[in-house]
Scaffold this motif. Sequence first.
Motif, short mmCIF file in Angstrom:
data_model
loop_
_atom_site.label_atom_id
_atom_site.label_comp_id
_atom_site.label_asym_id
_atom_site.label_seq_id
_atom_site.Cartn_x
_atom_site.Cartn_y
_atom_site.Cartn_z
N PRO A 113 0.86 -1.19 -0.13
CA PRO A 113 0.01 0.19 0.08
C PRO A 113 0.67 1.18 0.08
CG PRO A 113 -1.00 -1.57 1.63
CD PRO A 113 0.33 -2.42 1.18
N GLN A 114 1.75 1.34 0.63
CA GLN A 114 2.84 2.45 0.84
C GLN A 114 3.98 2.77 -0.44
OE1 GLN A 114 1.93 4.70 2.62
NE2 GLN A 114 0.17 3.31 3.40
N GLY A 115 3.66 1.61 -1.33
CA GLY A 115 4.80 1.47 -2.26
C GLY A 115 5.91 0.27 -2.09
N VAL A 116 6.29 -0.37 -3.08
CA VAL A 116 7.23 -1.41 -2.82
C VAL A 116 8.41 -1.13 -2.15
CG1 VAL A 116 6.36 -2.91 -4.81
CG2 VAL A 116 8.06 -1.16 -5.34
N SER A 117 8.92 0.30 -2.26
CA SER A 117 10.08 0.38 -1.55
C SER A 117 9.92 0.27 0.10
CB SER A 117 10.58 1.73 -1.80
OG SER A 117 9.71 2.74 -1.26
N SER A 118 8.65 0.12 0.45
CA SER A 118 8.36 0.22 2.01
C SER A 118 8.80 -1.29 2.47
CB SER A 118 6.73 0.38 2.29
OG SER A 118 6.02 -0.68 1.55
N ILE A 119 8.95 -2.32 1.59
CA ILE A 119 9.28 -3.63 1.94
C ILE A 119 10.75 -3.43 2.38
CG2 ILE A 119 9.44 -6.12 1.14
CD1 ILE A 119 7.47 -5.53 -0.78
N VAL A 120 11.47 -2.61 1.31
CA VAL A 120 13.01 -2.83 1.48
C VAL A 120 13.29 -1.93 2.86
CG1 VAL A 120 15.34 -1.84 0.57
CG2 VAL A 120 13.38 -3.04 -0.80
N LYS A 121 12.56 -0.59 3.05
CA LYS A 121 12.85 0.06 4.37
C LYS A 121 12.56 -0.64 5.70
CE LYS A 121 11.40 4.41 1.61
NZ LYS A 121 10.41 5.40 1.52
N HIS A 122 11.38 -1.37 5.38
CA HIS A 122 11.41 -2.43 6.71
C HIS A 122 12.36 -3.05 7.09
CE1 HIS A 122 8.92 -5.03 9.37
NE2 HIS A 122 9.53 -6.10 8.86
N PHE A 123 13.14 -3.76 6.41
CA PHE A 123 14.27 -4.73 6.65
C PHE A 123 15.63 -3.63 6.97
CE2 PHE A 123 11.69 -7.77 4.27
CZ PHE A 123 11.63 -8.60 5.04
N LEU A 124 15.61 -2.64 6.27
CA LEU A 124 16.63 -1.70 6.62
C LEU A 124 16.50 -1.11 8.14
CD1 LEU A 124 17.48 0.31 3.32
CD2 LEU A 124 18.82 -1.21 4.51
N ASN A 125 15.15 -0.81 8.27
CA ASN A 125 15.17 -0.17 9.69
C ASN A 125 15.07 -1.03 10.80
OD1 ASN A 125 14.26 2.27 8.72
ND2 ASN A 125 12.10 1.73 8.39
N GLN A 126 14.84 -2.28 10.33
CA GLN A 126 15.12 -3.43 11.28
C GLN A 126 16.60 -3.66 11.66
OE1 GLN A 126 13.70 -7.18 10.02
NE2 GLN A 126 11.62 -6.80 11.15
N SER A 127 17.51 -3.28 10.64
CA SER A 127 18.97 -3.70 10.62
C SER A 127 19.84 -2.70 11.35
CB SER A 127 19.65 -3.61 9.33
OG SER A 127 19.83 -2.40 8.65
N GLU A 128 19.21 -1.35 11.62
CA GLU A 128 19.72 -0.13 12.31
C GLU A 128 21.20 0.04 11.58
OE1 GLU A 128 19.82 -1.35 16.39
OE2 GLU A 128 17.54 -0.60 16.57
N ALA A 129 21.24 -0.30 10.28
CA ALA A 129 22.60 -0.20 9.82
C ALA A 129 22.83 1.39 9.32
CB ALA A 129 22.42 -1.09 8.47
N GLU A 130 24.08 1.63 9.29
CA GLU A 130 24.67 3.00 9.07
C GLU A 130 24.33 3.10 7.47
OE1 GLU A 130 28.82 4.75 8.59
OE2 GLU A 130 28.60 3.57 10.03
N LEU A 131 23.49 3.98 7.12
CA LEU A 131 23.05 4.13 5.79
C LEU A 131 23.82 5.21 5.10
CD1 LEU A 131 21.40 3.07 3.21
CD2 LEU A 131 19.32 4.59 4.05
N HIS A 132 24.22 5.09 3.95
CA HIS A 132 25.02 6.34 2.87
C HIS A 132 24.42 6.13 1.52
CE1 HIS A 132 28.04 7.35 6.03
NE2 HIS A 132 28.02 6.05 6.38
N THR A 133 23.59 7.04 1.24
CA THR A 133 23.18 7.03 -0.05
C THR A 133 23.92 7.97 -0.86
OG1 THR A 133 21.49 8.97 0.51
CG2 THR A 133 20.68 6.38 0.52
N CYS A 134 23.53 8.04 -2.30
CA CYS A 134 24.38 8.99 -3.35
C CYS A 134 25.68 8.59 -3.28
CB CYS A 134 24.18 10.58 -3.04
SG CYS A 134 22.42 11.19 -3.17
N GLU A 135 26.22 7.14 -2.82
CA GLU A 135 27.53 6.91 -2.79
C GLU A 135 27.71 5.67 -3.85
OE1 GLU A 135 29.83 8.74 -1.62
OE2 GLU A 135 30.09 8.08 0.46
N GLN A 136 28.23 6.12 -5.19
CA GLN A 136 28.30 5.01 -6.07
C GLN A 136 29.66 4.37 -5.98
OE1 GLN A 136 27.32 6.14 -10.07
NE2 GLN A 136 28.15 4.45 -10.98
#
Length: 355
Positions: A113-136
């Motif tokens: 319902p909130q878009g398929v990216s919400s599935i990925v966000k769910h698991f990332l939030n669980q991981s509490e990982a240090e996230l860096h975007t715009c990093e190729q």
Amino acid sequence: MMKTAMERVGIVGAGMTGATVASLLRSECADSKLVVLDKGRGVGGRMSTSRSVKANSFPVDLGAQYISITETYKEKHRRFHEELISAGILTPLRSEIEGNRSRDPSVSHHVAPQGVSSIVKHFLNQSEAELHTCEQVTQVNVTGNTVEVVSEGGNTYQCGSLVLTMPVPQILQLKGTIADIIDSKPDVKKKLEMVSYSSRFAVGLFYNPGTKIGYTWGGKYIPEDSCIRFVAIENIKRNLNNPKLGPSVVVHTNVPFGMEHLEQDKNVMVPTILQHLRDVLPELPEPDEIKGHKWRFSQVHKAYEDSPGCVVLNENPLILLAGDAFSHSTMDGCIQSAISTKEALLKVHSTKSNI
């Protein structure tokens, strides 16, 4: 269940596989240091959801459209499915998908319902990982027992183990020590070079509140057009109704069209795609905002031989290759790759702990 710390683990790719690997590692090794890097501005990878900038409308899924769970994985990945459903992240697909080729009653279909990216966000939030975007990531170097990851902007990240979940052609383009490691394993390199992907364009159409869409289906396959393959009306597909938001539509081209125009800029191709859309859906109103996207690497066309889930590229320090290219291009394929990756990481960690 192991609840000890693991050396810093780097994960390149904040898509479904990378997010699930991070979540699984957190549950097994509570104090582990996890860092996730992604070249995009947001997370999701090919399960991405895009919002409008000008129009006040529902977001669109530019990648995966709905989740199909086969009989094979209903039991195998039951805990993942139940977790997503109980959290309301996945709900049954209730709208009509016209022209759907899969009529297998054993396959269940779900939407986010909130878009398929919400599935990925769910698991990332669980991981509490240090996230860096715009990093190729452009370079991977091995120095002693450490893996050094270098981004296009010059930032450097060091870790004890590394998981690469980006598309295989991007792995083969990496510079640094990793290129020598791949060259030293001709059998692995040959299998990597055999992996191939389909390509396609996607266009999101956003409408302001009050716009009426004259179609009642949630999605429609268009087999007869030389350009358009699939169209979804997002609010109908997700069974959502909010008068404060306008409807939105996403269009996917077919693979032959995507391959033919692969080197064209996405914005150059949008007018052509919209002309085809008008031909097949003449009653669709003109949008208030348009977003184009090019998937150079869409679904996996040919996976890594025998689909092992992950591949150990280097043992010490550990470098693993994972993602749907080592399984198959579905949510469950990514989960299967993540499970294989977690097991490989824990096996190496356990061996080091016993030395």
